[in-house]
Design an enzyme around this catalytic site. Structure first.
Site, PDB file in Angstrom:
ATOM      1  N   LYS A  66      77.882  61.528  38.645  1.00  0.00           N
ATOM      2  CA  LYS A  66      76.562  62.097  38.409  1.00  0.00           C
ATOM      3  C   LYS A  66      75.484  61.435  39.259  1.00  0.00           C
ATOM      4  CE  LYS A  66      75.247  58.894  35.085  1.00  0.00           C
ATOM      5  NZ  LYS A  66      74.820  58.416  33.828  1.00  0.00           N
ATOM      6  N   THR A  67      75.635  60.139  39.515  1.00  0.00           N
ATOM      7  CA  THR A  67      74.628  59.492  40.351  1.00  0.00           C
ATOM      8  C   THR A  67      74.653  60.091  41.752  1.00  0.00           C
ATOM      9  OG1 THR A  67      74.994  57.478  39.102  1.00  0.00           O
ATOM     10  CG2 THR A  67      73.745  57.278  41.124  1.00  0.00           C
ATOM     11  N   ASP A 254      67.938  61.005  33.768  1.00  0.00           N
ATOM     12  CA  ASP A 254      69.323  60.564  33.591  1.00  0.00           C
ATOM     13  C   ASP A 254      69.535  60.147  32.132  1.00  0.00           C
ATOM     14  OD1 ASP A 254      71.853  59.886  34.191  1.00  0.00           O
ATOM     15  OD2 ASP A 254      71.370  58.052  35.289  1.00  0.00           O
ATOM     16  N   GLU A 255      70.763  60.120  31.682  1.00  0.00           N
ATOM     17  CA  GLU A 255      71.098  59.702  30.311  1.00  0.00           C
ATOM     18  C   GLU A 255      70.248  60.453  29.288  1.00  0.00           C
ATOM     19  OE1 GLU A 255      73.629  57.878  30.109  1.00  0.00           O
ATOM     20  OE2 GLU A 255      73.664  56.310  31.629  1.00  0.00           O
ATOM     21  N   GLN A 310      78.398  60.231  25.074  1.00  0.00           N
ATOM     22  CA  GLN A 310      77.985  58.857  25.366  1.00  0.00           C
ATOM     23  C   GLN A 310      76.652  58.522  24.714  1.00  0.00           C
ATOM     24  OE1 GLN A 310      78.785  57.272  29.401  1.00  0.00           O
ATOM     25  NE2 GLN A 310      79.496  59.339  29.869  1.00  0.00           N
ATOM     26  N   ARG A 672      84.555  52.781  31.018  1.00  0.00           N
ATOM     27  CA  ARG A 672      84.003  51.901  32.059  1.00  0.00           C
ATOM     28  C   ARG A 672      85.091  51.388  32.985  1.00  0.00           C
ATOM     29  NH1 ARG A 672      79.953  54.083  32.266  1.00  0.00           N
ATOM     30  NH2 ARG A 672      81.028  55.464  30.851  1.00  0.00           N
TER      31      ARG A 672
END
Length: 864
Positions: A66-67, A254-255, A310, A672
């Site tokens: 996504k980044t 984001d997030e 998440q 992760r």
DNA sequence: CTTATGAGTCTTTTT
DNA sequence: GACTCATAAG
């Protein structure tokens, strides 16, 4: 105004800034056909970069790039001349994520990336508030209160209102106020709905109201205010809001799954259109191409990225509905799903999918990869947390020996208190590590003391900072003197600094008066040095003095460092070093931000997040909570304390949705990991000082047995820690080194074993296949019962490895010496490296082979 | 006003 | 078991 220079360029200039920028990423020199910004993206990713329209939701599973998509989307907008950098606002979760994004965009665009706002919610709001503070009764130099400051203020208020007898504590009051502020409520709003008949409610309203007044008087905002007051500002001043609504044409968040109501409202305000009347009054005047047919400025385009699996911040107000209901909120929104994972092996993803699949209230989503199964997940149950930590330390050494850098390894845990045992073993094993978050550098008392001086220089009306600096170092100004000064200050309506300089008007004894006047003089001098407003001479305030110099002046004059060094306590030497470290932090800041002043430094310090401390170059193992781990990735990951009561945490069990949130936390942790994942637990754990029995986490049973290679299952744990446990760890049967990569077809065997569960008689668990969770659990339950009995009988546990701090400082070792280690038994020293307290003994143990040991702290004795 | 001692409270998770 | 806080003595 300089920010707006790029806002309305005339048509001719539009193309010029970009001509020099070419092929930043791909190097496909100027070819029109293939867009280098879409190169190497999968179809959904490419769609997420190219989609245009009022709103876009990118559902981005963990590790789905996504980044990359976000940075390419920004670069794409700019490269195609659809936007100027100054029209972009990108919000990330941490400063680290922000700087990473900034770097990557710069990598794609070069200088053309200048002028974008890429920051966290909080930083962006501070920026806006500093600029607009005067409009609603604040001063640009306002202080940002962290939670400790808020609590200090609340403590005073609670005491004054005598509310403590009603059960109000700074902690619970601050939590409640925070929750309300995240809902954009305030004391008045709350009072309107509060139950007047309940004295507790009335008192709370009073505390809340006083707290708000005190903050305002102190010219301070707390964390939640930063967001809430910005929203408030926008709503009450449409003309101010219009400046930003006009400026930001593309907003990316984001997030998004972790936004709370206040943050959501902020986004709503920023993406609102500007009505024709307001647009008409804007300066500089709007151009024709900025407005639509009615003369209104259309709302900014919004892109949000998130993954509801998440979402782990419900406790601080994150509302999962923000992302779930995005399409309803923003009509015309497009949704793009990214499910291909580029981070982890299939085994790790399968485990993650299996765990999260137990959350019933979610949209179906399955991560996949084309990378292959990879290695199995390693499971380990230690007898105690010490035992667990030892396993982690040993395994880290093994990984390191196998060629993995320390910086590629991370250890996660649910609660900060788990760091202690881990740290102890890592230190002993001479493994370089760092703890992210926890008791942060800036939360240390001595750092807060020094920072209080700087804060007070920037904001002489801040009572918290002022009250703190009065007492450190000790100079005979006690609570009495403080109270009198505060009363005087309030009565005269002057700053604390001025009040101190007029101490002789109050009537103190000569000693106290002298101390106060001296301190007042110091602050005045420092304030002048800092280039602040206290000067009469307009010549003096030019370029701001480096922050490090101001800090140095204060530290020198107060002799804080010397006074610490003069004490006996060895802890104080560390404190003195911390202060010196603070000076170098300030110096670095000065270098990094030439022309910036005290205020910028204080802001930066206030808003550092745990993950910001992560330095990729550090070459150390990273320890952090699962929360801090969000957004990061590591080749090797240890998740420790996978026990009932810890993960999921006891506190969450009764909360509605609590378990589901814990499960998401587990999911975040698992995802992760890139290549190697370890899940560890202990069967006993010390809490509150005494030892309790811990159950394996339910999440472990949600992972298919075939994915985990148990080195030691919960059932196998012996109550005899120490040296013999190693025998149980030793490879059994066919051995784990050989056939580790069980093919994807090779799962039947262990799942058959798994299914057998139930009957306690299925005894032969000691057989080679150690991966039988069900019978292991039975066995473990039996152990637990025995352990409880043993403890009840007062016998305690045998062989508990002592955690007392030892110091072998004077132990002389040379190659060839034989030593005995509490955990490893006997071994021979092969070499000594390092100096003084950092001496490391490289030792080959008879039972476990080669180990590195920190001589000073390891539980070793020399054998003659 | 500072310092020493003992009792009491606490632990999720964080910008 | 660690930290904060209240109380009492220097």
């Amino acid at each position: 105004m300089s920010d707006f220079e790029l806002l309305s360029p005339d048509g001719g200039a539009l193309s010029s800034p970009f001509d020099s920028v070419r092929g930043g990423a791909g190097g496909a020199s100027g070819a029109r056909g293939a867009d280098p910004l879409l190169d190497g993206l999968n179809p959904p990713q490419a769609r997420a970069v190219e989609a245009r329209g009022p709103a876009l939701l990118i559902v981005a599973g963990a590790g789905s790039g996504k980044t990359r998509v976000l940075t390419h989307r920004i670069a794409h907008l700019i490269r195609n001349k659809e936007a100027w950098p100054s029209q972009i606002l990108a919000i990330t979760f941490t400063n680290k994520a922000a700087s990473e994004m900034r770097e990557r965009v710069a990598g794609l665009l070069g200088d053309a990336a200048e002028g974008m706002w890429i920051s966290t919610f909080h930083s962006a709001c501070v920026r806006i508030l500093r600029r607009e503070a005067e409009r609603f009764g604040y001063v640009a130099g306002f202080t940002i209160y962290d939670s400790a400051d808020s609590r200090a203020l609340l403590k005073r208020i609670i005491k004054e209102t005598e509310a403590d007898s009603y059960g109000f504590t700074p902690a619970n009051t601050s939590a409640k106020i925070s929750r309300l502020k995240n809902e954009l409520s305030d004391a008045d709003t709350y009072a309107a709905t509060a139950n007047e008949a309940d004295p507790r409610e009335r008192i709370f309203v009073e505390i809340f109201r006083t707290y708000e007044q005190e903050l305002r008087r102190a010219n301070a905002f707390d964390f939640d205010d930063l967001i809430g007051q910005t929203v408030h500002l926008f709503r009450s001043h449409p003309d101010v809001a219009a400046i930003y609504q006009r400026r930001f044409r593309h907003i990316l968040v984001d997030e998004y799954q972790d936004t709370n109501h206040a943050q959501y409202s902020l986004i709503r305000e920023l993406t609102r259109s500007v009505d024709p009347d307001t647009a008409d009054r804007l300066v500089p005047p709007v151009r024709e191409r900025e407005v639509d047919g009615t003369g209104a400025i259309p709302g900014a385009s919004l892109t949000v990225v998130g993954d509801s699996d998440q979402s782990i911040y419900a406790f601080r107000g994150a509302d999962i509905r923000n992302i779930v209901e995005f399409e309803r909120d923003f009509p015309g929104a497009e949704v793009v799903k990214l499910e291909q994972n580029y981070r982890s092996t299939q085994n790790i993803l399968s485990a993650a999918n299996a765990v999260i699949g137990n959350n019933f209230d979610r949209q179906e989503k399955n991560l996949f990869t084309t990378e292959g199964d990879g290695e199995k997940i390693t499971g380990f149950t230690g007898y105690s947390q010490h035992d667990e930590a030892r396993f982690v330390a040993e395994e880290i050494e093994d990984l390191h020996r196998a060629g993995l850098a320390y910086g590629d390894i991370a250890v996660f845990y649910r609660t900060n208190s788990q760091t202690r045992a881990l740290e102890e073993l890592l230190i002993r094993s001479a493994i370089p590590y760092r703890v992210l978050g926890g008791t942060k550098f800036y939360e240390r008392a001595e750092i807060k003391d020094a920072m209080a001086y700087l804060t007070s220089l920037a904001n002489p009306y801040d009572p918290i900072a002022w009250s703190r600096l009065l007492g450190v170092p000790k100079r005979g100004i006690g609570p009495m003197a403080e109270a009198q000064l505060a009363v005087f200050q309030e009565a005269q309506g002057i700053s604390f600094h001025e009040a101190m300089l007029r101490a002789d008007e109050i009537g103190f004894g000569p000693k106290v008066r002298g101390a106060i006047l001296g301190l007042g003089e110091l602050l005045r001098a420092a304030r002048m040095a800092a280039g602040g407003g206290g000067t009469e001479d307009p010549e003096v305030e030019k370029k701001p003095t480096p922050v490090a110099d101001v800090l140095k002046l204060i530290l020198d004059e107060t002799e804080m460092i010397e006074k610490l060094r003069a004490k006996r306590d060895p802890q104080d030497e560390a404190r003195a070093e911390n202060l010196e470290e603070l000076v170098s932090v300030a110096r670095e800041f000065d270098v990094r931000n030439p022309g910036a002043g005290l205020l910028e430094f204080l802001t930066e310090v206030s808003l550092v997040a745990a993950a910001d401390e992560l330095d990729d170059q550090s070459g150390t193992v990273s320890l952090m909570t699962l929360h801090t781990a969000k957004g990061l990735e590591f080749p090797a990951v240890f998740i420790t304390g996978v026990e009932e009561g810890l993960l999921p945490h006891q506190m969450s069990v009764d909360e509605i949705g609590g378990i589901n949130e814990e499960r998401r936390l587990m999911y975040v942790g698992i995802t992760r990991a890139r290549k190697r994942l370890y899940l560890t637990l202990a069967s006993t754990r010390a809490t509150y000082g005494d030892i309790g029995v811990a159950m394996p986490s339910r999440f472990l049973q949600e992972i298919p047995d075939s994915l985990i290679d148990w080195r030691q299952t919960p059932g196998e744990v012996t109550s005899r820690g120490g040296t013999e446990s190693r025998a149980l760890n030793a490879p059994r049967g066919e051995g784990r080194s050989g056939s580790r990569s069980s093919r994807s077809s090779g799962r039947p065997e262990s799942s058959v074993v798994f299914g057998r569960g139930g009957g306690s008689g299925a005894a032969a668990v000691a057989e080679p296949a150690s991966g039988n969770m069900q019978s292991a659990l039975d066995k473990w339950r039996e152990r637990k019962r025995l352990a409880k009995e043993a403890q009840a009988a007062g016998g305690g546990f045998p062989n508990l490895v002592g955690t007392s701090i030892r110091d072998n400082g004077d132990l002389e070792l040379a190659p060839g010496d034989r030593i005995r280690h509490e955990d490893y038994g006997e071994g021979r020293v092969t070499g000594i490296t390092g100096e003084g307290s950092k001496r490391v003994a490289h030792t080959v143990f008879d039972s476990v082979g080669e180990r590195k040991l920190l001589v000073k702290l390891s539980p070793i004795t020399k054998v003659e």
